[in-house]
Design an enzyme around this catalytic site. Structure first.
Site, short mmCIF file in Angstrom:
data_model
loop_
_atom_site.label_atom_id
_atom_site.label_comp_id
_atom_site.label_asym_id
_atom_site.label_seq_id
_atom_site.Cartn_x
_atom_site.Cartn_y
_atom_site.Cartn_z
N TYR A 151 0.84 -1.21 0.00
CA TYR A 151 0.00 0.00 0.00
C TYR A 151 0.87 1.26 0.00
CZ TYR A 151 -3.78 3.11 1.67
OH TYR A 151 -4.70 4.12 1.82
N LYS A 155 1.05 4.14 -2.85
CA LYS A 155 0.71 5.53 -2.54
C LYS A 155 1.91 6.46 -2.80
CE LYS A 155 -3.57 4.90 -1.41
NZ LYS A 155 -4.62 5.43 -2.28
P1 NAP Z 1 -13.37 2.42 1.10
O1 NAP Z 1 -14.44 2.95 1.99
O2 NAP Z 1 -12.89 1.03 1.28
O3 NAP Z 1 -13.84 2.65 -0.42
C1 NAP Z 1 -13.01 2.24 -1.48
C2 NAP Z 1 -13.64 2.63 -2.79
O4 NAP Z 1 -12.77 2.20 -3.85
C3 NAP Z 1 -14.99 1.98 -3.03
O5 NAP Z 1 -15.85 2.91 -3.65
C4 NAP Z 1 -14.65 0.84 -3.99
O6 NAP Z 1 -15.72 0.53 -4.87
C5 NAP Z 1 -13.53 1.45 -4.79
N1 NAP Z 1 -12.70 0.43 -5.44
C6 NAP Z 1 -11.90 -0.49 -4.86
N2 NAP Z 1 -11.31 -1.25 -5.80
C7 NAP Z 1 -11.74 -0.79 -7.00
C8 NAP Z 1 -11.49 -1.15 -8.35
N3 NAP Z 1 -10.65 -2.16 -8.69
N4 NAP Z 1 -12.11 -0.45 -9.34
C9 NAP Z 1 -12.96 0.56 -9.05
N5 NAP Z 1 -13.23 0.96 -7.79
C10 NAP Z 1 -12.64 0.28 -6.78
O7 NAP Z 1 -12.06 3.32 1.20
P2 NAP Z 1 -11.81 4.84 1.68
O8 NAP Z 1 -11.31 4.78 3.05
O9 NAP Z 1 -12.95 5.70 1.32
O10 NAP Z 1 -10.55 5.18 0.75
C11 NAP Z 1 -10.64 5.95 -0.44
C12 NAP Z 1 -9.22 6.27 -0.88
O11 NAP Z 1 -8.57 7.00 0.16
C13 NAP Z 1 -8.35 5.05 -1.15
O12 NAP Z 1 -7.51 5.29 -2.25
C14 NAP Z 1 -7.53 4.93 0.12
O13 NAP Z 1 -6.33 4.25 -0.09
C15 NAP Z 1 -7.34 6.38 0.48
N6 NAP Z 1 -7.01 6.61 1.88
C16 NAP Z 1 -7.85 6.19 2.86
C17 NAP Z 1 -7.49 6.42 4.19
C18 NAP Z 1 -8.35 5.98 5.34
O14 NAP Z 1 -7.90 6.07 6.49
N7 NAP Z 1 -9.58 5.56 5.12
C19 NAP Z 1 -6.28 7.07 4.49
C20 NAP Z 1 -5.47 7.49 3.44
C21 NAP Z 1 -5.84 7.26 2.14
P3 NAP Z 1 -16.79 -0.67 -4.58
O15 NAP Z 1 -17.09 -0.66 -3.13
O16 NAP Z 1 -17.94 -0.28 -5.44
O17 NAP Z 1 -16.12 -1.91 -5.04
#
Ligand code: NAP
Length: 243
Positions: A151, A155
């Site tokens: 990851y 990133k």
């Molecule tokens: P999340 O709630 O798990 O949502 C992930 C999203 O990505 C979902 O809409 C999912 O779609 C979509 N997705 C996953 N694999 C995919 C694929 N192969 N093709 C198309 N869509 C895909 O995650 P989140 O926490 O909102 O994270 C969003 C972004 O922020 C990510 O890039 C994550 O790495 C980043 N981020 C998150 C955090 C944190 O603490 N949460 C911190 C830093 C960065 P479906 O559900 O429809 O499959």
């Protein structure tokens, strides 16, 4: 009206970005991988704000589907002014035990998926000589994190891609930036143990986890006219965790 494509907008941070951009006047293409109900909810929230919305299913780790996603968004809503590379997954594990499948899944979705989507979108932006691309990276792309080599590599790779692309396309009026969130309350972080949560809070000067809206506000700034001289930057939205 300006048009944005947000990948991974069926829930979490992507859903908040879609809604915040709609509040700023964007029509929004809501990309999703499998959660059609979630994507429909996000699209309904955008519509409720008086903006046009379309939910589009595509696996961003597939180059053909990623290109079709961009084409469908432009057909449905018009030329893209903003593209948010937000779709992402985790497959955590200690480095020495990490399987090739878990390494590849995270790199393919988080990094290569961002490449496929932005490459497809930037072609039209080059012709129009305008556009804004924002990658949702992570603080661990800057700091590293035990148990997240795949990851963190993805990133960090996004940040290298953003800075390189910013240099290539700045002369054509296209801005490319990243946000680096700390820990944000979403499905992705739902499995943190109480101990992990306490450790994170203890290292976060602002003393709380982030919300999806915290990240969405930074993304919206980068897509707005308030950021017309901002490119190649990485805005940390981490409560000070990465200081
Ligand atoms: P999340 O709630 O798990 O949502 C992930 C999203 O990505 C979902 O809409 C999912 O779609 C979509 N997705 C996953 N694999 C995919 C694929 N192969 N093709 C198309 N869509 C895909 O995650 P989140 O926490 O909102 O994270 C969003 C972004 O922020 C990510 O890039 C994550 O790495 C980043 N981020 C998150 C955090 C944190 O603490 N949460 C911190 C830093 C960065 P479906 O559900 O429809 O499959």
């Amino acid at each position: 009206m300006p048009v944005a494509l947000v990948t991974g907008a069926s829930r979490g941070i992507g859903a908040a970005i879609a809604e915040t951009l709609a509040m700023q006047g964007f029509d929004v293409a809501v990309g999703y991988g499998s959660d059609a109900d979630g994507a429909a909810r996000t699209a309904a929230a955008v519509s409720a704000l008086g903006r046009r919305a379309v939910a589009l299913k595509a696996d961003v780790s597939d180059d053909v589907e990623a290109a079709e996603l961009v084409a469908a968004a432009e057909t449905e809503l018009g030329p893209l002014d903003a593209v948010i590379l937000n779709a992402g997954i985790t497959r955590d594990g200690l480095f020495v035990r990490m399987s090739v499948e878990d390494w590849r899944a995270v790199i393919d979705t988080n990094l290569t998926g961002a490449f496929y989507v932005s490459r497809a979108a930037v072609r039209g932006m080059l012709r129009r000589r305008s556009g804004s691309i924002v990658a949702v990276s992570s603080i661990v792309g800057l700091t590293g994190n035990a148990g997240q080599a795949n990851y963190a590599a993805a990133k960090a790779g996004m940040i290298g891609m953003v800075k390189s692309l910013a240099k290539e396309v700045g002369g054509r009026g296209i801005r490319v930036n990243a946000v680096a969130p700390g820990y944000v309350t979403t499905d992705m972080t739902a499995d943190l143990s109480d101990e992990q949560r306490d450790q994170i809070l203890a290292s976060t000067p602002l003393g709380r986890l982030g919300t999806p809206a915290d990240v969405a506000d930074a993304v919206a700034f980068l897509c707005s006219d308030a950021a017309t001289f901002v490119t190649g930057s990485v805005i940390r939205v981490d409560g000070g965790l990465g200081i």
